[in-house]
Write a protein that holds these residues in place. Structure first.
Motif, PDB file in Angstrom:
ATOM      1  N   ALA A   1      69.189  24.193  29.654  1.00 33.11           N
ATOM      2  CA  ALA A   1      68.254  23.673  30.659  1.00 33.11           C
ATOM      3  C   ALA A   1      66.855  23.520  30.068  1.00 33.11           C
ATOM      4  CB  ALA A   1      68.215  24.604  31.867  1.00 33.11           C
ATOM      5  N   LEU A   2      66.430  24.510  29.294  1.00 32.39           N
ATOM      6  CA  LEU A   2      65.092  24.449  28.704  1.00 32.39           C
ATOM      7  C   LEU A   2      64.948  23.267  27.753  1.00 32.39           C
ATOM      8  CD1 LEU A   2      64.539  28.253  28.202  1.00 32.39           C
ATOM      9  CD2 LEU A   2      62.876  26.738  29.280  1.00 32.39           C
ATOM     10  N   GLU A   3      66.019  22.904  27.092  1.00 30.15           N
ATOM     11  CA  GLU A   3      65.985  21.754  26.189  1.00 30.15           C
ATOM     12  C   GLU A   3      66.147  20.449  26.959  1.00 30.15           C
ATOM     13  OE1 GLU A   3      65.541  21.375  22.809  1.00 30.15           O
ATOM     14  OE2 GLU A   3      64.931  23.474  22.813  1.00 30.15           O
ATOM     15  N   SER A   4      67.017  20.451  27.965  1.00 32.11           N
ATOM     16  CA  SER A   4      67.333  19.218  28.699  1.00 32.11           C
ATOM     17  C   SER A   4      66.328  18.915  29.808  1.00 32.11           C
ATOM     18  CB  SER A   4      68.740  19.308  29.307  1.00 32.11           C
ATOM     19  OG  SER A   4      69.685  19.548  28.323  1.00 32.11           O
ATOM     20  N   ARG A   5      65.522  19.894  30.162  1.00 32.25           N
ATOM     21  CA  ARG A   5      64.467  19.733  31.186  1.00 32.25           C
ATOM     22  C   ARG A   5      65.048  19.299  32.535  1.00 32.25           C
ATOM     23  NH1 ARG A   5      59.627  16.851  27.688  1.00 32.25           N
ATOM     24  NH2 ARG A   5      59.749  18.267  25.925  1.00 32.25           N
ATOM     25  N   ILE A   6      66.143  19.880  32.863  1.00 35.96           N
ATOM     26  CA  ILE A   6      66.916  19.466  34.030  1.00 35.96           C
ATOM     27  C   ILE A   6      66.477  20.281  35.267  1.00 35.96           C
ATOM     28  CG2 ILE A   6      68.916  21.061  33.994  1.00 35.96           C
ATOM     29  CD1 ILE A   6      69.331  17.365  33.562  1.00 35.96           C
ATOM     30  N   PRO A   7      66.451  19.693  36.470  1.00 38.40           N
ATOM     31  CA  PRO A   7      66.135  20.502  37.655  1.00 38.40           C
ATOM     32  C   PRO A   7      67.253  21.522  37.922  1.00 38.40           C
ATOM     33  CG  PRO A   7      66.056  18.145  38.161  1.00 38.40           C
ATOM     34  CD  PRO A   7      66.674  18.268  36.820  1.00 38.40           C
ATOM     35  N   ILE A   8      66.844  22.746  38.188  1.00 34.88           N
ATOM     36  CA  ILE A   8      67.828  23.816  38.413  1.00 34.88           C
ATOM     37  C   ILE A   8      67.874  24.136  39.906  1.00 34.88           C
ATOM     38  CG2 ILE A   8      68.530  26.151  37.777  1.00 34.88           C
ATOM     39  CD1 ILE A   8      66.803  25.924  35.286  1.00 34.88           C
TER      40      ILE A   8
ATOM     41  N   ARG B   1      71.882  25.763  49.768  1.00 28.13           N
ATOM     42  CA  ARG B   1      71.324  25.057  48.604  1.00 28.13           C
ATOM     43  C   ARG B   1      69.802  25.198  48.682  1.00 28.13           C
ATOM     44  NH1 ARG B   1      71.999  18.744  46.760  1.00 28.13           N
ATOM     45  NH2 ARG B   1      70.173  18.732  45.406  1.00 28.13           N
ATOM     46  N   LEU B   2      69.226  25.853  47.688  1.00 20.95           N
ATOM     47  CA  LEU B   2      67.784  26.092  47.717  1.00 20.95           C
ATOM     48  C   LEU B   2      67.024  24.998  46.972  1.00 20.95           C
ATOM     49  CD1 LEU B   2      67.675  29.966  47.175  1.00 20.95           C
ATOM     50  CD2 LEU B   2      68.073  28.685  49.274  1.00 20.95           C
ATOM     51  N   LYS B   3      65.721  25.083  47.080  1.00 20.67           N
ATOM     52  CA  LYS B   3      64.835  24.103  46.466  1.00 20.67           C
ATOM     53  C   LYS B   3      65.023  24.074  44.951  1.00 20.67           C
ATOM     54  CE  LYS B   3      59.954  22.990  46.794  1.00 20.67           C
ATOM     55  NZ  LYS B   3      58.631  23.499  47.139  1.00 20.67           N
ATOM     56  N   ALA B   4      65.035  22.878  44.393  1.00 27.02           N
ATOM     57  CA  ALA B   4      65.217  22.745  42.937  1.00 27.02           C
ATOM     58  C   ALA B   4      63.992  23.267  42.188  1.00 27.02           C
ATOM     59  CB  ALA B   4      65.460  21.291  42.580  1.00 27.02           C
ATOM     60  N   ILE B   5      64.254  23.910  41.080  1.00 23.51           N
ATOM     61  CA  ILE B   5      63.170  24.374  40.213  1.00 23.51           C
ATOM     62  C   ILE B   5      63.073  23.368  39.067  1.00 23.51           C
ATOM     63  CG2 ILE B   5      62.412  26.254  38.700  1.00 23.51           C
ATOM     64  CD1 ILE B   5      64.531  27.816  40.714  1.00 23.51           C
ATOM     65  N   THR B   6      61.953  22.693  39.012  1.00 22.98           N
ATOM     66  CA  THR B   6      61.809  21.631  38.007  1.00 22.98           C
ATOM     67  C   THR B   6      61.254  22.194  36.695  1.00 22.98           C
ATOM     68  OG1 THR B   6      59.631  21.116  38.863  1.00 22.98           O
ATOM     69  CG2 THR B   6      61.463  19.842  39.743  1.00 22.98           C
ATOM     70  N   TRP B   7      61.374  21.383  35.660  1.00 26.95           N
ATOM     71  CA  TRP B   7      60.961  21.817  34.318  1.00 26.95           C
ATOM     72  C   TRP B   7      59.486  22.206  34.288  1.00 26.95           C
ATOM     73  CZ3 TRP B   7      58.190  19.654  29.953  1.00 26.95           C
ATOM     74  CH2 TRP B   7      58.434  20.341  28.761  1.00 26.95           C
ATOM     75  N   ASP B   8      58.647  21.520  35.083  1.00 23.23           N
ATOM     76  CA  ASP B   8      57.218  21.868  35.142  1.00 23.23           C
ATOM     77  C   ASP B   8      57.018  23.337  35.469  1.00 23.23           C
ATOM     78  OD1 ASP B   8      56.607  19.322  34.619  1.00 23.23           O
ATOM     79  OD2 ASP B   8      56.159  18.737  36.687  1.00 23.23           O
ATOM     80  N   LYS B   9      57.902  23.840  36.316  1.00 21.88           N
ATOM     81  CA  LYS B   9      57.780  25.232  36.763  1.00 21.88           C
ATOM     82  C   LYS B   9      58.268  26.208  35.689  1.00 21.88           C
ATOM     83  CE  LYS B   9      57.906  28.842  39.635  1.00 21.88           C
ATOM     84  NZ  LYS B   9      56.720  29.512  40.099  1.00 21.88           N
ATOM     85  N   TYR B  10      59.355  25.840  34.968  1.00 21.47           N
ATOM     86  CA  TYR B  10      59.953  26.843  34.073  1.00 21.47           C
ATOM     87  C   TYR B  10      59.738  26.550  32.582  1.00 21.47           C
ATOM     88  CZ  TYR B  10      64.164  23.791  33.493  1.00 21.47           C
ATOM     89  OH  TYR B  10      65.033  22.772  33.189  1.00 21.47           O
ATOM     90  N   ARG B  11      58.968  25.547  32.257  1.00 23.10           N
ATOM     91  CA  ARG B  11      58.817  25.128  30.858  1.00 23.10           C
ATOM     92  C   ARG B  11      58.301  26.247  29.935  1.00 23.10           C
ATOM     93  NH1 ARG B  11      54.336  20.468  31.052  1.00 23.10           N
ATOM     94  NH2 ARG B  11      54.676  20.506  28.820  1.00 23.10           N
ATOM     95  N   SER B  12      57.495  27.165  30.479  1.00 23.56           N
ATOM     96  CA  SER B  12      56.925  28.219  29.625  1.00 23.56           C
ATOM     97  C   SER B  12      57.816  29.473  29.588  1.00 23.56           C
ATOM     98  CB  SER B  12      55.532  28.593  30.134  1.00 23.56           C
ATOM     99  OG  SER B  12      55.646  29.104  31.447  1.00 23.56           O
ATOM    100  N   PHE B  13      58.923  29.447  30.323  1.00 27.41           N
ATOM    101  CA  PHE B  13      59.788  30.628  30.406  1.00 27.41           C
ATOM    102  C   PHE B  13      60.654  30.753  29.143  1.00 27.41           C
ATOM    103  CE2 PHE B  13      60.287  30.990  35.337  1.00 27.41           C
ATOM    104  CZ  PHE B  13      58.916  30.977  35.474  1.00 27.41           C
ATOM    105  N   SER B  14      60.986  31.987  28.801  1.00 26.35           N
ATOM    106  CA  SER B  14      62.015  32.212  27.771  1.00 26.35           C
ATOM    107  C   SER B  14      63.369  32.094  28.481  1.00 26.35           C
ATOM    108  CB  SER B  14      61.850  33.604  27.172  1.00 26.35           C
ATOM    109  OG  SER B  14      62.148  34.579  28.151  1.00 26.35           O
TER     110      SER B  14
END
Lengths: 251, 85
Positions: free
Chosen positions: A179-186, A214-227
Motif C-alpha cells: 500500500a505504501l508503494e502503490s499509494r492506494i486508498p485503504i 465499511r469505514l472511511k477510506a484512508i488515503t495516501w496523503d494521510k499515511y504517506r509518512s507512516f512506517s
C-alpha cells in the motif's frame, strides 16, 4: 426449538448452496470459456471475479435468510476513486463470502484453506486469488502491485487466521508495504456477528445477524509518512474500536 | 557495554523504528504476540539494531531463537562480548 432452527438453517443452506453450485458452475464455466475465446484475458478475469462476488452475495444473503441476516452500512462518505485495499477482521469461514457485497472487481488474499475447498478452491485459483502462505514477499509484492495498476481492488484479512475469541489479532505487514508503494486508498471493513456462522471448527451455521461496516477510506496523503508497522497498527486500532462498538450496540 | 546500555539502546530502536510506547517495552514482552512484529518487521528490526549497535547480525542463526525483548538484550550483550574478545 433452537435445535430445530439450526437444523432447518443448515439443511436449507447446504442444499441450496450445493444445488446452486452444481447448476451454475457448468453454466458459468461454459460462459467463461466462450468469453475467453472472444475477449481479452483482462475482461474475462473481470467477469469471473464479479461472478464470484455475486455467488458469495447470493450464498450469504439469500440462502440462509431469514435465520441469518446481513446488515451492511457504508460510512465511506466521500467518493474517493478506486481501486481500494480492503482491510478486514477475520472471525469466521463466512468472511470471504461476505466480501461479495462489495460492488467492485476484488481479489482476495487468503490463507491456504479456501484453496482446499472443493470446486470453489479451483475457481479461486483461476480467478487469481492470492495464497499468502505460498508466496514469497517479492512475488506477493509484484502480483498485488500489478492488480492495483489494472484497477483491481484487493481484500485482505491481515490477522492471517480466524479469531477464536472475537479479539482482533496482530496484523501481518506485507500488504501495508504494498500500500505504501502503490499509494492506494485503504478501507477498513469491520465484520461482526458471524463468529458462529459457522463457529471455528464446525461446519454448522447458527442463526444470527451479521454486521458489516465499511469505514472511511484512508488515503495516501494521510499515511504517506507512516512506517509499515505503524500503518498496520493504525488500521488495527480503527478496526478494534469499530468492532467493539458494533459488538456492544448489537444493532 | 553494560546491560543497562543494551536495554536502553534496544528500547530506543523499538521506540524510534516502531513507535512502540515505552511502557510496553518489558523484558518478558513477546516481540510477535505482545509487540506485534511479524517476519518482515523482524528484517527492519535487524537492520535498525545493526545500525544502532554497529554490529552485523543479519546472518546470525541465533536471531531465529529470539522471542522476547529480554532475548534481544541478552543477544546484543553476547554479540558485544564476542566482538570484544
Amino acid at each position: 426449538m433452537r435445535i430445530l432452527k439450526i437444523a432447518y438453517l443448515n439443511i436449507t443452506f447446504y442444499f441450496l448452496t450445493v444445488t446452486f453450485l452444481l447448476t451454475c458452475l457448468p453454466a458459468l464455466g461454459s460462459l467463461i470459456i466462450i468469453f475467453a475465446l472472444i475477449f481479452p484475458k483482462r475482461i474475462v478475469m473481470k467477469r469471473l471475479r464479479r461472478a464470484i462476488s455475486w455467488f458469495g452475495a447470493v450464498v450469504i444473503k439469500i440462502f440462509p435468510w431469514p435465520l441469518v441476516r446481513l446488515s451492511y452500512k457504508d460510512f465511506s462518505e466521500s467518493n474517493i476513486p478506486g481501486p481500494y485495499l480492503f482491510i478486514c477482521n477475520h472471525r469466521s469461514a463466512s468472511d470471504p463470502f461476505l466480501l461479495g457485497i462489495l460492488p467492485y472487481e476484488v481479489v482476495q488474499v487468503v490463507n491456504i484453506w479456501p484453496f482446499r475447498l472443493p470446486i470453489l478452491g479451483v475457481v479461486a485459483k483461476i480467478a487469481g486469488y492470492l495464497n499468502v502462505r505460498e508466496l514469497p514477499f517479492e512475488t506477493f509484492f509484484i502480483k498485488t502491485t500489478k492488480l492495483f495498476k489494472e484497477g483491481v481492488s484487493i481484500a485482505v484479512f491481515p490477522e492471517g487466521t480466524r479469531s477464536r475469541d472475537n479479539s482482533v489479532g496482530q496484523f501481518h505487514s506485507a500488504i501495508f508495504r504494498v500500500a505504501l508503494e502503490s499509494r492506494i486508498p485503504i478501507v477498513p471493513l469491520c465484520i461482526t456477528g458471524n463468529e458462529n456462522i459457522p463457529p471455528v471448527g464446525s461446519p454448522y451455521l447458527r442463526p444470527g445477524l451479521i454486521k458489516i461496516h465499511r469505514l472511511k477510506a484512508i488515503t495516501w496523503d494521510k499515511y504517506r509518512s507512516f512506517s509499515p508497522f505503524k500503518l498496520k497498527n493504525y488500521l488495527r486500532e480503527i478496526i478494534i474500536k469499530e468492532t467493539a462498538l458494533m459488538d456492544q450496540r448489537n444493532v | 557495554m553494560t546491560e543497562q546500555d543494551a536495554i536502553r539502546m534496544t528500547n530506543e530502536v523499538f521506540a524510534d523504528s516502531f513507535e512502540i510506547p515505552k511502557e510496553k517495552l518489558l523484558p518478558e514482552a513477546n516481540i510477535f504476540n505482545d509487540l506485534g512484529l511479524d517476519s518482515l518487521d523482524i528484517v527492519d528490526l535487524v537492520v535498525a539494531l545493526q545500525k544502532k549497535f554497529q554490529i552485523i547480525i543479519r546472518s546470525d542463526e541465533r536471531v531465529r531463537n529470539i522471542r522476547t525483548l529480554g532475548d534481544i538484550y541478552q543477544f546484543i550483550l553476547t554479540i558485544k562480548k564476542e566482538l570484544n574478545k
